[in-house]
Design an enzyme around this catalytic site. Structure first.
Site, short mmCIF file in Angstrom:
data_model
loop_
_atom_site.label_atom_id
_atom_site.label_comp_id
_atom_site.label_asym_id
_atom_site.label_seq_id
_atom_site.Cartn_x
_atom_site.Cartn_y
_atom_site.Cartn_z
N TYR A 22 10.97 9.08 1.39
CA TYR A 22 11.01 8.03 0.36
C TYR A 22 11.67 8.46 -0.95
CZ TYR A 22 7.72 5.86 3.59
OH TYR A 22 7.14 5.33 4.71
N HIS A 43 3.64 -4.18 9.39
CA HIS A 43 3.52 -4.03 10.84
C HIS A 43 2.23 -4.62 11.40
CE1 HIS A 43 6.79 -1.39 9.85
NE2 HIS A 43 6.00 -0.57 9.18
N GLU A 77 12.32 -9.34 2.65
CA GLU A 77 11.57 -8.15 3.08
C GLU A 77 12.45 -6.93 2.89
OE1 GLU A 77 10.41 -8.34 7.23
OE2 GLU A 77 10.02 -6.18 7.31
N PRO A 129 0.79 -1.23 0.00
CA PRO A 129 0.00 0.00 0.00
C PRO A 129 0.83 1.28 0.00
CG PRO A 129 -0.12 -1.12 2.13
CD PRO A 129 0.53 -2.06 1.17
N ASN A 130 0.35 2.22 -0.77
CA ASN A 130 0.88 3.58 -0.89
C ASN A 130 2.21 3.66 -1.65
OD1 ASN A 130 -1.27 4.84 0.65
ND2 ASN A 130 -0.40 3.74 2.40
N ASP A 167 1.39 -15.57 7.03
CA ASP A 167 0.93 -16.93 6.71
C ASP A 167 1.13 -17.24 5.23
OD1 ASP A 167 0.20 -17.38 9.32
OD2 ASP A 167 -1.95 -17.12 9.00
N ALA A 175 2.86 -0.56 5.04
CA ALA A 175 2.35 -0.59 6.41
C ALA A 175 1.81 -1.95 6.82
CB ALA A 175 1.26 0.48 6.58
N ARG A 191 5.02 10.85 -2.63
CA ARG A 191 4.66 10.63 -1.23
C ARG A 191 5.85 10.93 -0.32
NH1 ARG A 191 4.71 4.58 1.31
NH2 ARG A 191 3.82 5.14 3.32
N ASN A 243 8.15 -5.36 -0.47
CA ASN A 243 7.96 -4.21 0.41
C ASN A 243 6.47 -4.16 0.72
OD1 ASN A 243 7.76 -1.82 1.79
ND2 ASN A 243 9.01 -0.63 0.36
C1 DQA Z 1 8.09 1.29 4.20
C2 DQA Z 1 8.09 1.54 5.71
C3 DQA Z 1 6.70 1.32 6.29
O1 DQA Z 1 6.72 1.56 7.69
C4 DQA Z 1 5.71 2.26 5.64
O2 DQA Z 1 4.41 2.00 6.13
C5 DQA Z 1 5.74 2.20 4.16
C6 DQA Z 1 7.04 2.12 3.49
C7 DQA Z 1 9.47 1.62 3.56
O3 DQA Z 1 9.69 1.18 2.44
O4 DQA Z 1 10.28 2.34 4.16
O5 DQA Z 1 4.73 2.31 3.49
O6 DQA Z 1 7.84 -0.09 3.97
#
Ligand code: DQA
Length: 141
Positions: free
Chosen positions: A22, A77, A95, A9-10, A84, A74, A17, A71
């Site tokens: 980032y 977390h 990761e 997401p995002n 799973d 969020a 963003r 990646n």
């Molecule tokens: C992220 C770190 C996460 O905490 C955050 O929610 C993201 C991006 C990163 O690539 O630094 O969306 O995964």
């Protein structure tokens, strides 16, 4: 080798963003560079803001592809379901995070998926993805 780059997401908003965290580069631009760097590797890229779609993609490639660079944004977390899914497949998953989550808010210090992954790379900007690819190449041997 076949490697999936999977963004959660995002991450479709990369470049726009929170550029202070980032960076200002869009992901597709970076992805092209990554593909050119490893012409012998077959890449696929998938991004979704929807947890279930990410899980479906993991299931789709997770018994035949050589690696996933994930990646999870969020969902890292929060998502037992992603943990799973990773546990349920054979394909190794690395990761990755663009930012160093351990220097940020405390809720970002905990990952629900790390324990199911081959390893974790964070804090190297977009280069975290290349390092994830290198880890998969080294793992394959
Ligand atoms: C992220 C770190 C996460 O905490 C955050 O929610 C993201 C991006 C990163 O690539 O630094 O969306 O995964």
């Amino acid at each position: 080798m076949k490697i999936l780059i999977l963004n959660g997401p995002n991450l479709n908003l990369l470049g726009k963003r929170e550029p202070g965290i980032y960076g200002s580069r869009g992901f597709l631009d970076y992805y092209e560079e990554l593909r050119e760097r490893y012409p012998e590797i077959e890449f696929d890229y998938y991004q979704s803001n929807i947890e279930g779609e990410m899980i479906n993609k993991i299931h789709e490639v997770g018994f035949s592809w050589d690696g996933i660079v994930l990646n999870a944004g969020a969902y890292t977390h929060t998502s037992v379901a992603l943990q799973d899914a990773i546990r349920g497949i054979n394909t190794p998953v690395v990761e990755v995070h663009i930012s160093n989550v351990h220097t940020r808010e405390e809720f970002r210090h905990k990952s629900m998926i790390s324990c199911a992954c081959l390893g974790v790379i964070c804090g190297f900007g977009l280069d975290s993805y290349r390092l994830g690819v290198e880890a998969l190449i080294a793992h394959k041997g």
